[in-house]
Scaffold this active site. Structure first.
Site, PDB file in Angstrom:
ATOM      1  N   ASP A   5       0.833  -1.215   0.006  1.00 13.63           N
ATOM      2  CA  ASP A   5      -0.038  -0.079  -0.073  1.00 13.63           C
ATOM      3  C   ASP A   5       0.829   1.212   0.029  1.00 13.63           C
ATOM      4  O   ASP A   5       2.247   1.129   0.040  1.00 13.63           O
ATOM      5  CB  ASP A   5      -1.057  -0.197   1.319  1.00 13.63           C
ATOM      6  CG  ASP A   5      -1.850   1.098   1.557  1.00 13.63           C
ATOM      7  OD1 ASP A   5      -2.287   1.462   0.512  1.00 13.63           O
ATOM      8  OD2 ASP A   5      -1.836   1.959   2.394  1.00 13.63           O
TER       9      ASP A   5
ATOM     10  N   ALA B  40      -0.044   5.196   1.409  1.00 16.95           N
ATOM     11  CA  ALA B  40      -0.186   5.915   2.678  1.00 16.95           C
ATOM     12  C   ALA B  40      -0.242   4.919   3.749  1.00 16.95           C
ATOM     13  O   ALA B  40      -1.030   4.326   3.853  1.00 16.95           O
ATOM     14  CB  ALA B  40      -1.442   6.815   2.453  1.00 16.95           C
TER      15      ALA B  40
ATOM     16  N   ALA C 222     -13.777   9.377   9.525  1.00 13.05           N
ATOM     17  CA  ALA C 222     -12.918   9.676   8.374  1.00 13.05           C
ATOM     18  C   ALA C 222     -11.925   8.282   7.914  1.00 13.05           C
ATOM     19  O   ALA C 222     -11.739   8.170   6.993  1.00 13.05           O
ATOM     20  CB  ALA C 222     -12.140  10.737   8.156  1.00 13.05           C
TER      21      ALA C 222
ATOM     22  N   MET D  81     -10.949   3.507   5.423  1.00 12.93           N
ATOM     23  CA  MET D  81      -9.498   3.678   4.887  1.00 12.93           C
ATOM     24  C   MET D  81      -9.242   2.559   4.233  1.00 12.93           C
ATOM     25  O   MET D  81      -9.137   1.490   4.776  1.00 12.93           O
ATOM     26  CB  MET D  81      -8.472   4.360   5.705  1.00 12.93           C
ATOM     27  CG  MET D  81      -7.408   4.903   5.179  1.00 12.93           C
ATOM     28  SD  MET D  81      -7.808   6.398   4.076  1.00 12.93           S
ATOM     29  CE  MET D  81      -8.038   7.648   5.534  1.00 12.93           C
TER      30      MET D  81
ATOM     31  N   LYS E 174     -11.187   6.056  -3.146  1.00 11.39           N
ATOM     32  CA  LYS E 174     -11.862   7.114  -2.658  1.00 11.39           C
ATOM     33  C   LYS E 174     -13.387   7.530  -2.861  1.00 11.39           C
ATOM     34  O   LYS E 174     -13.903   7.920  -1.923  1.00 11.39           O
ATOM     35  CB  LYS E 174     -10.981   8.513  -2.932  1.00 11.39           C
ATOM     36  CG  LYS E 174      -9.408   8.239  -2.649  1.00 11.39           C
ATOM     37  CD  LYS E 174      -9.323   7.798  -1.061  1.00 11.39           C
ATOM     38  CE  LYS E 174      -7.754   7.555  -0.848  1.00 11.39           C
ATOM     39  NZ  LYS E 174      -7.759   6.536   0.382  1.00 11.39           N
TER      40      LYS E 174
ATOM     41  N   HIS F  33     -15.023   5.101  -0.384  1.00 10.00           N
ATOM     42  CA  HIS F  33     -14.715   5.766   0.800  1.00 10.00           C
ATOM     43  C   HIS F  33     -15.697   6.693   1.188  1.00 10.00           C
ATOM     44  O   HIS F  33     -16.567   6.651   2.233  1.00 10.00           O
ATOM     45  CB  HIS F  33     -13.468   6.337   0.908  1.00 10.00           C
ATOM     46  CG  HIS F  33     -12.990   6.843   2.314  1.00 10.00           C
ATOM     47  ND1 HIS F  33     -11.661   6.293   2.806  1.00 10.00           N
ATOM     48  CD2 HIS F  33     -13.690   7.418   3.339  1.00 10.00           C
ATOM     49  CE1 HIS F  33     -11.677   6.699   3.863  1.00 10.00           C
ATOM     50  NE2 HIS F  33     -12.658   7.434   4.581  1.00 10.00           N
TER      51      HIS F  33
ATOM     52  N   ARG G 109     -10.357  -2.440  -3.522  1.00  9.01           N
ATOM     53  CA  ARG G 109     -10.541  -3.382  -2.103  1.00  9.01           C
ATOM     54  C   ARG G 109     -11.854  -3.183  -1.598  1.00  9.01           C
ATOM     55  O   ARG G 109     -12.778  -2.478  -1.949  1.00  9.01           O
ATOM     56  CB  ARG G 109      -9.790  -2.677  -1.248  1.00  9.01           C
ATOM     57  CG  ARG G 109      -8.197  -2.924  -1.707  1.00  9.01           C
ATOM     58  CD  ARG G 109      -7.467  -1.834  -0.696  1.00  9.01           C
ATOM     59  NE  ARG G 109      -6.124  -1.712  -1.279  1.00  9.01           N
ATOM     60  CZ  ARG G 109      -5.083  -0.584  -0.993  1.00  9.01           C
ATOM     61  NH1 ARG G 109      -5.517   0.349  -0.319  1.00  9.01           N
ATOM     62  NH2 ARG G 109      -3.937  -0.626  -1.409  1.00  9.01           N
TER      63      ARG G 109
ATOM     64  N   ASP H 225      -1.678  -1.124   5.709  1.00  6.88           N
ATOM     65  CA  ASP H 225      -2.003  -0.876   7.117  1.00  6.88           C
ATOM     66  C   ASP H 225      -3.504  -0.372   7.373  1.00  6.88           C
ATOM     67  O   ASP H 225      -3.776   0.000   8.377  1.00  6.88           O
ATOM     68  CB  ASP H 225      -1.289   0.679   7.356  1.00  6.88           C
ATOM     69  CG  ASP H 225      -1.970   1.901   6.211  1.00  6.88           C
ATOM     70  OD1 ASP H 225      -1.770   1.521   5.175  1.00  6.88           O
ATOM     71  OD2 ASP H 225      -2.235   2.698   6.932  1.00  6.88           O
TER      72      ASP H 225
END
Length: 279
Positions: free
Chosen positions: A21, A23, A54, A58, A62, A65, A170, A196
């Site tokens: 990944d 970030a 928020a 994750m 986006k 999200h 994902r 993460d």
């Protein structure tokens, strides 16, 4: 976090590729860039998000999200009260269009490699391993991030963006498997997904790969390195344990503090018997 020297030997099982990944895993300690921008984008519509809200979805693309945030009951209720209507597809589009230029403008501020990332990538290459990557970031955002990260020593062999596969992102296996194809890896069981976020771990498991979760440096803790360093050791241990529990629940085979610890985790995986799907 572990800062032990990189190992110089390799066990008998040969791993061929690691798929990262971005970030919270390779760059942006604490995965702060996307989180803060979601808060700011929703605020322009008069909707208040906490950082914890928020962070919840994750790892997803986006747009997904944003969709997931709008399904959260308290956020949905705010939208209903403000606009006298439940949020629909046109609202997802409007939020996404607001989010994108804000994220593009800010992502460069969070392109600093996580400590140990440059050294770990060099170690992987010295072992003859290929390096893939994928992200929930859209391609427009990655087009800004990638040259900045490369100038700082982070340059995987392949990158897949969260908005460029027709099959979706994902927790489906598609971005991870696109890396397998691009890198010409013959067996997904020789690949390790490092992430993460829980959707990122689920992505790797759905692709049939070994999975390594990132706890302290990533989204599950969500603190800068400086903020983490100011905490008492007992509090750090509690944050580590809670993050690890969520990542293991998502399917991680091993959980480490940060990418600096990855060589140790890969050696542990290489020494295990069996297959990823059975563990």
């Amino acid at each position: 976090m572990n800062t032990s020297p990189l190992p110089t030997t390799w066990p008998t099982r040969r791993l061929e590729a690691v798929i990262f990944d971005w970030a919270g895993t390779l760059v942006d300690f604490g995965s702060l860039a996307p989180t803060q921008i979601f808060v700011e984008a929703f605020a322009t519509f008069g909707i208040t998000l906490t950082l914890a809200q928020a962070r919840g979805p994750m790892g997803l693309s986006k747009r997904d999200h944003i969709r997931t945030l709008l399904e959260e009951p308290s956020i949905r209720a705010q939208w209903q009260q403000r606009f006298d209507a439940t949020p629909g597809e046109q609202d997802i589009d409007a939020l996404y269009q607001r989010f994108m230029p804000m994220q593009i403008q800010k992502v460069g501020d969070y392109s600093q490699p996580i400590p140990g990332a440059v050294e770990t990538l060099a170690w992987l290459r010295a072992q003859g391993m290929k390096i893939g990557s994928c992200s929930g970031y859209p391609r427009q955002v990655l087009d800004v991030l990638l040259p900045l990260a490369a100038a700082r020593g982070i340059a995987p062999d392949h990158v897949v963006a969260g908005d460029e596969l027709p099959a979706g992102g994902r927790p489906g296996p598609y971005m991870a498997l696109a890396n397998v194809l691009a890198l010409k890896i013959g067996d997904v069981r020789a690949c390790v997904k490092v992430d993460d976020t829980t959707p990122g771990i689920e992505e790797g498991r759905n692709a049939g790969m070994w999975c390594v979760g990132i706890s302290l440096a990533g989204n599950e803790v969500g603190l800068t390195e400086e903020a983490l360093g100011r905490l008492p050791p007992a509090e750090v241990d509690a944050l580590r344990a809670a993050a690890a529990q969520r990542l293991y629940a998502a399917g991680a085979h091993v959980v480490i503090d940060s990418i600096a610890d990855l060589p140790r985790a890969l050696q542990e995986i290489a020494q295990r018997g069996g297959e990823p799907s059975a563990q």
